[in-house]
Design a protein around this motif. Structure first.
Motif, PDB file in Angstrom:
ATOM      1  N   LEU A 145      -2.387  12.484 -11.099  1.00 11.42           N
ATOM      2  CA  LEU A 145      -3.438  11.469 -11.041  1.00 11.42           C
ATOM      3  C   LEU A 145      -4.782  12.134 -11.380  1.00 11.42           C
ATOM      4  O   LEU A 145      -4.969  13.324 -11.129  1.00 11.42           O
ATOM      5  CB  LEU A 145      -3.527  10.871  -9.635  1.00 11.42           C
ATOM      6  N   LEU A 146      -5.710  11.319 -11.894  1.00 11.96           N
ATOM      7  CA  LEU A 146      -7.065  11.814 -12.134  1.00 11.96           C
ATOM      8  C   LEU A 146      -8.012  11.118 -11.145  1.00 11.96           C
ATOM      9  O   LEU A 146      -8.085   9.887 -11.125  1.00 11.96           O
ATOM     10  CB  LEU A 146      -7.503  11.521 -13.582  1.00 11.96           C
ATOM     11  N   TRP A 203      -4.800   2.520   2.821  1.00 12.93           N
ATOM     12  CA  TRP A 203      -5.164   1.393   1.961  1.00 12.93           C
ATOM     13  C   TRP A 203      -4.370   0.128   2.275  1.00 12.93           C
ATOM     14  O   TRP A 203      -4.876  -0.976   2.130  1.00 12.93           O
ATOM     15  CB  TRP A 203      -4.926   1.746   0.484  1.00 12.93           C
ATOM     16  N   THR A 204      -3.130   0.290   2.687  1.00 11.27           N
ATOM     17  CA  THR A 204      -2.311  -0.893   2.934  1.00 11.27           C
ATOM     18  C   THR A 204      -2.962  -1.776   3.991  1.00 11.27           C
ATOM     19  O   THR A 204      -3.104  -2.984   3.820  1.00 11.27           O
ATOM     20  CB  THR A 204      -0.906  -0.482   3.420  1.00 11.27           C
ATOM     21  N   GLY A 238       3.112  10.218   1.860  1.00  2.74           N
ATOM     22  CA  GLY A 238       3.678  10.653   3.124  1.00  2.74           C
ATOM     23  C   GLY A 238       2.639  11.102   4.133  1.00  2.74           C
ATOM     24  O   GLY A 238       2.976  11.534   5.231  1.00  2.74           O
ATOM     25  N   LEU A 239       1.392  10.991   3.779  1.00  6.20           N
ATOM     26  CA  LEU A 239       0.364  11.504   4.681  1.00  6.20           C
ATOM     27  C   LEU A 239      -0.722  10.457   4.918  1.00  6.20           C
ATOM     28  O   LEU A 239      -1.889  10.694   4.735  1.00  6.20           O
ATOM     29  CB  LEU A 239      -0.253  12.793   4.081  1.00  6.20           C
ATOM     30  N   ARG A 240      -0.281   9.284   5.297  1.00 11.15           N
ATOM     31  CA  ARG A 240      -1.263   8.241   5.585  1.00 11.15           C
ATOM     32  C   ARG A 240      -1.854   8.453   6.970  1.00 11.15           C
ATOM     33  O   ARG A 240      -1.150   8.816   7.895  1.00 11.15           O
ATOM     34  CB  ARG A 240      -0.602   6.865   5.583  1.00 11.15           C
ATOM     35  N   ALA A 249       1.249   5.199  -6.299  1.00 13.99           N
ATOM     36  CA  ALA A 249       1.461   6.479  -5.616  1.00 13.99           C
ATOM     37  C   ALA A 249       1.272   6.314  -4.110  1.00 13.99           C
ATOM     38  O   ALA A 249       1.997   6.913  -3.298  1.00 13.99           O
ATOM     39  CB  ALA A 249       0.496   7.532  -6.161  1.00 13.99           C
ATOM     40  N   HIS A 250       0.334   5.497  -3.751  1.00 15.46           N
ATOM     41  CA  HIS A 250       0.058   5.252  -2.339  1.00 15.46           C
ATOM     42  C   HIS A 250       1.278   4.671  -1.617  1.00 15.46           C
ATOM     43  O   HIS A 250       1.506   4.964  -0.435  1.00 15.46           O
ATOM     44  CB  HIS A 250      -1.150   4.314  -2.234  1.00 15.46           C
TER      45      HIS A 250
END
Lengths: 284, 284, 284, 284
Positions: free
Chosen positions: B55-56, B118-119, B110-112, B105-106
């Motif tokens: 990702l950028l 965001w969800t 695995g590290l929310r 990707a979100h």
């Protein structure tokens, strides 16, 4: 008007007035159209020398809080001022101070008008009952402005005005070297610390300069007014003002001079910076 | 850091990562400590050339509204910004924009953590019920600032930042001629339009310069931070800013340089004025 | 003054003036000390019936923007107003409007004073050159206030004032039932929509009521002035005002009446609420 | 939720937890959705009685500065607050206070996230270098609000909140007499001094009441949220608030109740006025 009032001329004129027809000498301390500062103490001495009993009245609208004004020491009988210049408050308030001689003259005045009559005003009862609604938001603003002034100290405020005015005069001095501009007030000692009026030579119209500064930089300069209409512009340097504000203003003017191809346009701001650096040396 | 990120180095690094352990490339568009501007489009091209799927992500806090940022065209996946720089609003708000790849990707991240997830945020119901009290006075301020920006036009705002930055760079260029100062960012094209970082040479400490500007002129300059602590100062030129403001600031710095006997201190502001007069010529 | 001006008395007085010594009839539309509203249209009709040529001059300081004022239709020759009441701007501005007959009379006026002379004022050149610095911050405030008024619509503003005044009168009506208070203005139709003046009976001093409201609730009521000094208080209900503001004010007064053991102190606010609910029924 | 937390239930639950799986007891002092106030001191005593070592954490967002909160005396280990309620500052700031036991627990915490990690925050260097730009305008606002609070005195502020809340409860008590409304919180002692939540009975929808208050009077009431959505409305009475403000708000609500034909709609404001007059008796 390119010169300060000559105290000797005042003295001569009063000596001629054997009949005492002159009731008062009116003098403006700083005239914001011409940029002149008059020497009120010297005019007082001239009046004393003439032995004439006229009242001395001073307009200090454009000078109060930017330079000393000693009403008692100079025996000024009436002084008028306004809120919007050195007092740093929006326009809308003016002030009259009157000494004993003026109050005594007022008792016998034959041309009182109701609105301006000091007798009616000089009374608490009258004031509360008939004066109408005072502009109290302006008064709150003035109170805060006076607090700022007294926190700074009047002597510091006078010095600040003098140094910032010196910087402006250094810049204008440089811009004038090739004759495109000149100071309206000829004698350096007669140039005010609150505003500088600058004449354009060679028939140049200040309109394009004012337009450039306004549209390209957002700086609104004063126009020449009265007999200077279309011939001059003015840089105000009074009130709530510091070095970067004055350098930004001078920078905008110099941008305009350069862009409009005035001869000798460069170097003014650099001279102003040098003047300010000398007057505010680094503390070791 | 004295240089912009080298896209070729990014490409090489990504080519090495056969295993795909690099998940994202993070780049700041303008770094306000060093004063560098990175070329995000070129970094995007380097990533494409490497054929790597990272990702950028771009930090545009110090650049948004001062220069172009084309999230879609450059295929930036995540951008973060703040209210307090080019957006001309008091500090206190930050923003995240995420494109489709980032959102995808979100879903598998695995590290929310609860606050940043965001969800939870991306739902009207959730927002109304659990998000707490929004900082609405800040939002009102931001709305007004955006109105000002759109009234000016983004392209005009970008041009204004570029011309004012050019003026600053002209001044610093002159001040640097005798070696007392130099630009932190070596390549002229890598100097940001929102802030300029200036190194002091010969072991000079910027503290006296900052102190002079603050105490004598009221101008508060940015300190050097991180590895530039004690070695640099910064002139910000972003946001609600015009020519007299920048000339006033440069004038204050030049006052300090003169007063502190920096070699080659004069002439910087004059060069800045000339630059601005060229870029804002008089309309005939 | 407990009554409005009687138009029949005006007519009779003008009929007596065969010699035409009366030059003008001056009338205040709303007198903010007594709380009376005078019927200017009826006075105009009385002047017409008397066939007298006096000018009609109206003071609309306390009424403009709170109720209709038809200068043309009622042929009012001069009107004076101020910024600080219905016009919702801080005190400091006043206005004069003059019709053709007034301007004509002015040409021959024998008592002009420099400050008030319309001739000098009625000229763009004169205004620019000699009028001094206008109170422009006040003018900006007035412009915004007028925008608010025109957004609301004058008819809506008049209606709002009438309904809020009705609410106040309902409250005062209840408080008056046991005789401790009464309306200063006797005839209900002569009570102004911008202010209500309330007399205290049985020798009660309003000072304790005013003190209670100020110290316990922060509400500053108007004192009785002129012949009502020490006998009355006033509730203003003009300008930027809505239902909760007026109910909060009435609530503070009722708190004071209860706390000070005025007979019949309760029920006033409840009547005001009922009045407002009737005049602002729920939309089905 | 219609009841305060029962300390006995807390004690019982902790006694059951022989294994010490409960790490902390979280309690909100005032819940602004339900309008409940919980007795944190009693919960502390219950925890002590159970001899359980859990931390005690309190959310005082909706209560700080409106009622006593004794973090030390009640041995609260962590407290969180916000700027926008009793602290009278726009929303945007929140605060965490942690005592020694909480800091010690933090040392061994296994679920730290970067943003919230106290270790990183609890250091001057870290703060200056990595924390970003603080919301300083909010901090200036908070400082001024705290000055206002300390000028008033915390005990006076608590008393003011209690008396204004009593007035609201008097009004709601009257409006409830015929059953159209009722307090959400059943026990009078569990009703908060910062907000009152009111249930509508008989299937009435609060939407029309909220709409009336907003459109007809400009008063924006709180909606019921969470499980009270569509069933309740809320009157806030915290922060920068005085008697006429609360009476104006109650007056607007009573206007709506009358206009919408709620049974028993009248008399609430009158009861609030009587309550306030009792609690603020006239000084002889």
């Amino acid at each position: 008007m390119r010169h300060a009032i000559d105290p000797a001329a005042v003295e001569a004129r009063l000596r001629e007035d054997q009949a005492g027809t002159i009731k008062a000498v009116l003098v403006v301390q700083v005239d914001t159209s011409s940029g002149v500062v008059n020497d009120i103490a010297a005019i007082r001495r001239a009046m004393d020398a003439a032995g004439h009993g006229a009242l001395l009245m001073a307009d200090v609208v454009g000078s109060l809080a930017t330079m000393p004004f000693e009403m008692n020491e100079w025996r000024v009988d009436v002084a008028v001022a306004g809120s919007q210049k050195g007092l740093m408050t929006p326009p809308g308030l003016s002030f009259v101070a009157a000494g004993d001689r003026a109050v005594a003259a007022h008792q016998n005045a034959g041309l009182r008008t109701r609105y301006w009559d000091w007798t009616a005003r000089d009374s608490q009862i009258h004031y509360q009952q008939y004066c109408g609604t005072p502009p109290e938001h302006m008064l709150f603003g003035l109170r805060r402005a006076l607090e700022l002034l007294f926190e700074e100290g009047l002597d510091n405020a006078f010095r600040r005005h003098r140094l910032l005015a010196d910087a402006v005069r250094c810049a204008v001095g440089v811009w004038s070297q090739r004759g495109a501009l000149e100071f309206n007030i000829v004698a350096p000692t007669a140039r005010a610390n609150s505003v500088t009026t600058i004449l354009l030579n060679d028939g140049r119209d200040p309109a394009s300069l004012l337009k450039y500064c306004d549209e390209k930089t957002g700086v609104v300069l004063g126009r020449g007014i009265n007999e200077l209409t279309g011939k001059a512009f003015r840089i105000a340097h009074m009130g709530h003002l510091n070095a970067p504000m004055i350098l930004g203003t001078l920078g905008a003017v110099e941008m305009a001079l350069v862009a409009l191809d005035f001869p000798g346009a460069s170097g003014g701001v650099q001279a102003a910076i040098a003047s300010l650096a000398r007057s505010a040396p680094a503390t070791p």
